[in-house]
Design a protein around this motif. Structure first.
Motif, PDB file in Angstrom:
ATOM      1  N   VAL A 144       0.862  -1.191   0.000  1.00  0.00           N
ATOM      2  CA  VAL A 144       0.000   0.000   0.000  1.00  0.00           C
ATOM      3  C   VAL A 144       0.893   1.234   0.000  1.00  0.00           C
ATOM      4  CG1 VAL A 144      -1.651   1.353   1.336  1.00  0.00           C
ATOM      5  CG2 VAL A 144      -1.957  -1.122   1.094  1.00  0.00           C
ATOM      6  N   ARG A 145       0.632   2.135  -0.937  1.00  0.00           N
ATOM      7  CA  ARG A 145       1.404   3.364  -1.042  1.00  0.00           C
ATOM      8  C   ARG A 145       0.542   4.553  -0.614  1.00  0.00           C
ATOM      9  NH1 ARG A 145       3.706   1.963  -7.023  1.00  0.00           N
ATOM     10  NH2 ARG A 145       1.480   2.018  -7.462  1.00  0.00           N
ATOM     11  N   GLY A 146       1.173   5.661  -0.351  1.00  0.00           N
ATOM     12  CA  GLY A 146       0.441   6.843   0.097  1.00  0.00           C
ATOM     13  C   GLY A 146       0.517   6.973   1.602  1.00  0.00           C
ATOM     14  N   SER A 147      -0.487   7.596   2.199  1.00  0.00           N
ATOM     15  CA  SER A 147      -0.435   7.905   3.626  1.00  0.00           C
ATOM     16  C   SER A 147      -1.540   7.254   4.434  1.00  0.00           C
ATOM     17  CB  SER A 147      -0.519   9.426   3.822  1.00  0.00           C
ATOM     18  OG  SER A 147      -1.712   9.939   3.240  1.00  0.00           O
ATOM     19  N   ALA A 148      -2.484   6.564   3.780  1.00  0.00           N
ATOM     20  CA  ALA A 148      -3.631   6.006   4.504  1.00  0.00           C
ATOM     21  C   ALA A 148      -3.707   4.490   4.299  1.00  0.00           C
ATOM     22  CB  ALA A 148      -4.923   6.650   4.021  1.00  0.00           C
ATOM     23  N   PRO A 149      -4.175   3.724   5.315  1.00  0.00           N
ATOM     24  CA  PRO A 149      -4.377   2.279   5.150  1.00  0.00           C
ATOM     25  C   PRO A 149      -5.460   2.002   4.104  1.00  0.00           C
ATOM     26  CG  PRO A 149      -4.460   2.912   7.467  1.00  0.00           C
ATOM     27  CD  PRO A 149      -4.514   4.181   6.670  1.00  0.00           C
ATOM     28  N   VAL A 150      -5.392   0.804   3.515  1.00  0.00           N
ATOM     29  CA  VAL A 150      -6.382   0.400   2.509  1.00  0.00           C
ATOM     30  C   VAL A 150      -6.906  -0.979   2.883  1.00  0.00           C
ATOM     31  CG1 VAL A 150      -6.760  -0.151   0.077  1.00  0.00           C
ATOM     32  CG2 VAL A 150      -5.266   1.751   0.702  1.00  0.00           C
ATOM     33  N   ASP A 151      -8.234  -1.147   2.791  1.00  0.00           N
ATOM     34  CA  ASP A 151      -8.868  -2.448   3.024  1.00  0.00           C
ATOM     35  C   ASP A 151      -8.709  -3.283   1.748  1.00  0.00           C
ATOM     36  OD1 ASP A 151     -10.309  -4.510   4.118  1.00  0.00           O
ATOM     37  OD2 ASP A 151     -12.254  -3.648   3.600  1.00  0.00           O
ATOM     38  N   VAL A 152      -7.999  -4.388   1.844  1.00  0.00           N
ATOM     39  CA  VAL A 152      -7.626  -5.148   0.649  1.00  0.00           C
ATOM     40  C   VAL A 152      -8.179  -6.568   0.712  1.00  0.00           C
ATOM     41  CG1 VAL A 152      -5.687  -6.127  -0.654  1.00  0.00           C
ATOM     42  CG2 VAL A 152      -5.521  -3.813   0.289  1.00  0.00           C
ATOM     43  N   GLY A 205     -13.119 -18.519 -15.343  1.00  0.00           N
ATOM     44  CA  GLY A 205     -13.495 -17.487 -14.395  1.00  0.00           C
ATOM     45  C   GLY A 205     -13.887 -17.984 -13.021  1.00  0.00           C
ATOM     46  N   VAL A 206     -13.657 -19.276 -12.724  1.00  0.00           N
ATOM     47  CA  VAL A 206     -14.014 -19.815 -11.415  1.00  0.00           C
ATOM     48  C   VAL A 206     -13.047 -19.296 -10.356  1.00  0.00           C
ATOM     49  CG1 VAL A 206     -14.119 -21.930 -10.025  1.00  0.00           C
ATOM     50  CG2 VAL A 206     -15.157 -21.868 -12.293  1.00  0.00           C
ATOM     51  N   GLU A 207     -13.616 -18.886  -9.231  1.00  0.00           N
ATOM     52  CA  GLU A 207     -12.785 -18.428  -8.125  1.00  0.00           C
ATOM     53  C   GLU A 207     -12.170 -19.626  -7.415  1.00  0.00           C
ATOM     54  OE1 GLU A 207     -13.994 -16.799  -3.998  1.00  0.00           O
ATOM     55  OE2 GLU A 207     -13.832 -15.026  -5.305  1.00  0.00           O
ATOM     56  N   ILE A 208     -10.843 -19.620  -7.294  1.00  0.00           N
ATOM     57  CA  ILE A 208     -10.091 -20.710  -6.678  1.00  0.00           C
ATOM     58  C   ILE A 208      -9.739 -20.389  -5.230  1.00  0.00           C
ATOM     59  CG2 ILE A 208      -8.004 -22.124  -6.872  1.00  0.00           C
ATOM     60  CD1 ILE A 208     -10.059 -22.531  -9.096  1.00  0.00           C
ATOM     61  N   GLY A 209      -9.570 -19.117  -4.922  1.00  0.00           N
ATOM     62  CA  GLY A 209      -9.226 -18.736  -3.561  1.00  0.00           C
ATOM     63  C   GLY A 209      -9.536 -17.286  -3.297  1.00  0.00           C
ATOM     64  N   ARG A 210      -9.665 -16.950  -2.008  1.00  0.00           N
ATOM     65  CA  ARG A 210      -9.936 -15.573  -1.612  1.00  0.00           C
ATOM     66  C   ARG A 210      -9.259 -15.310  -0.265  1.00  0.00           C
ATOM     67  NH1 ARG A 210     -15.605 -12.362  -1.585  1.00  0.00           N
ATOM     68  NH2 ARG A 210     -15.712 -13.397  -3.602  1.00  0.00           N
ATOM     69  N   TRP A 211      -8.588 -14.167  -0.163  1.00  0.00           N
ATOM     70  CA  TRP A 211      -7.862 -13.803   1.039  1.00  0.00           C
ATOM     71  C   TRP A 211      -8.270 -12.384   1.474  1.00  0.00           C
ATOM     72  CZ3 TRP A 211      -5.926 -16.243  -3.173  1.00  0.00           C
ATOM     73  CH2 TRP A 211      -5.297 -17.477  -2.987  1.00  0.00           C
ATOM     74  N   PRO A 212      -9.141 -12.247   2.492  1.00  0.00           N
ATOM     75  CA  PRO A 212      -9.420 -10.911   3.049  1.00  0.00           C
ATOM     76  C   PRO A 212      -8.212 -10.454   3.867  1.00  0.00           C
ATOM     77  CG  PRO A 212     -11.170 -12.509   3.564  1.00  0.00           C
ATOM     78  CD  PRO A 212      -9.988 -13.282   3.092  1.00  0.00           C
ATOM     79  N   MET A 213      -7.553  -9.406   3.439  1.00  0.00           N
ATOM     80  CA  MET A 213      -6.317  -8.954   4.073  1.00  0.00           C
ATOM     81  C   MET A 213      -6.564  -7.917   5.166  1.00  0.00           C
ATOM     82  SD  MET A 213      -4.267 -10.781   2.252  1.00  0.00           S
ATOM     83  CE  MET A 213      -2.650 -10.134   2.657  1.00  0.00           C
ATOM     84  N   GLY A 214      -7.786  -7.355   5.191  1.00  0.00           N
ATOM     85  CA  GLY A 214      -8.071  -6.313   6.168  1.00  0.00           C
ATOM     86  C   GLY A 214      -7.373  -5.007   5.819  1.00  0.00           C
ATOM     87  N   GLN A 215      -7.216  -4.143   6.805  1.00  0.00           N
ATOM     88  CA  GLN A 215      -6.580  -2.845   6.602  1.00  0.00           C
ATOM     89  C   GLN A 215      -5.050  -3.026   6.561  1.00  0.00           C
ATOM     90  OE1 GLN A 215      -7.867   0.483   6.525  1.00  0.00           O
ATOM     91  NE2 GLN A 215      -9.910  -0.369   6.209  1.00  0.00           N
ATOM     92  N   ILE A 216      -4.453  -2.716   5.429  1.00  0.00           N
ATOM     93  CA  ILE A 216      -2.999  -2.818   5.289  1.00  0.00           C
ATOM     94  C   ILE A 216      -2.401  -1.418   5.415  1.00  0.00           C
ATOM     95  CG2 ILE A 216      -1.095  -3.470   3.787  1.00  0.00           C
ATOM     96  CD1 ILE A 216      -2.845  -5.542   2.512  1.00  0.00           C
TER      97      ILE A 216
END
Length: 328
Positions: A101-109, A119-130
């Protein structure tokens, strides 16, 4: 070591990312070098004053330059990049995505992995606020829900917030649900075992050809002596020995395949030992002409379960070799 003048950082396969550094204080048993800018994770090689190279090291030197690379990459507040364009199942490295994450503020990723073909989803990772400047990494082994996924192209998608698809569902991209970053890689289940120029044996070199000591049980692939050999598929070393006909040879049970992989006529005894765990693409030895061999080549065999001289039977490896050659 006292004659070493240059240390070469080999990075990935091929010369495109090789970088060199002068040797510092060479001694009989060791040599130092300052890691040059641009060095990437991989084995090292040494050169003496005449420029003659050593064999690549068995071990790799790991460097992580992801944070520096991503900080200067073009794009928005979230930068991401896959670890490699091509990944092998059970290989020396997994499919990884580095995030910054670049800049000055956290990002929800949130990171999503899709199979590109459908197009099938194989995996998902909620990273939260980085937080800004904190490097994160998502890795995938090639296995989802206990199953090795098919070969093909896969795509990481990075979202600022939650994407709309449910896990396992295929969906059409929507304008209001576009990823901030995408990057893809090719996933393969085998790597071609010879890492250099090669030709396929014909006639007596083909599987099933008549020999005075029985039918030819494998396929001969010719390459210069000293060309690196890698494990076509990871697994455990079943056998390592020297034989009058086979020369220096190695047998590996292919992880998850029920098939044994045999490599014969190695220049030296294999670099791995019986019982050792081996990864796909790991260097296991070098092309040679030991044993009963006409010229430098790899004699390669595939055996059905339960394995090599354990009740299995050899089968023609040529279709697999050519498929792996074309891909890897």
């Amino acid at each position: 070591m006292a004659d070493v003048r240059t240390v070469v950082f080999l990075g990935a396969a091929g010369p495109q990312d090789d970088v060199e550094a002068p040797a510092i204080r060479p001694k009989r048993r060791q040599v130092d070098a300052r890691v040059p800018e641009g060095a990437r994770t991989g084995p090292v090689m040494l050169k003496n004053g005449d420029g003659a190279p050593s064999a690549p090291s068995k071990d790799v030197i790991a460097f992580d330059t992801s944070a520096t690379d991503l900080a200067t990459a073009p794009g928005g507040p979230v930068a991401a990049r896959v670890s490699a364009d091509k990944i092998f199942f059970d290989g020396t490295r997994t499919a990884s995505l580095d995030l910054l994450v670049r800049g000055s503020a956290p990002v929800d990723v949130v990171v999503q992995l899709l199979r590109s073909s459908d197009g099938v989803e194989i995996g998902r990772w909620p990273m939260g606020q980085i937080p800004p400047g904190e490097l994160k990494r998502v890795s995938w082994t090639g296995v989802t829900a206990g199953k090795v996924q098919p070969e093909g192209r896969y795509e990481f998608r990075v979202f600022n917030g939650q994407p709309g698809a449910a896990p396992g569902a295929a969906r059409a991209a929507q304008a209001a649900d576009q990823p901030a970053v995408t990057d893809s890689f090719l996933f393969l289940d085998h790597q071609f075992p010879i890492r250099g120029k090669h030709t396929y044996g014909e006639g007596a070199g083909r599987f099933g050809a008549g020999r005075d000591y029985g039918g030819h049980q494998g396929q001969d692939v010719f390459a210069a002596c000293g060309t690196p050999l890698v494990a076509a598929r990871g697994g455990t070393v079943r056998w390592k020995a020297t034989h009058g006909n086979a020369g220096n040879y190695l047998v590996i049970d292919g992880a998850g395949t029920g098939t044994d992989y045999a490599y014969m006529h190695l220049r030296d005894p294999a670099l791995v030992d019986k019982g050792e765990r081996v990864r796909t693409g790991q260097v296991i030895g070098y092309v040679g002409d030991t044993g009963r061999a006409s010229g430098c080549h790899l004699h390669f065999e595939l055996w059905s379960g339960p394995g090599w001289y354990r009740g299995g039977k050899p089968f023609d490896p040529m279709p697999q070799l050519k498929a792996w050659d074309e891909q890897s």
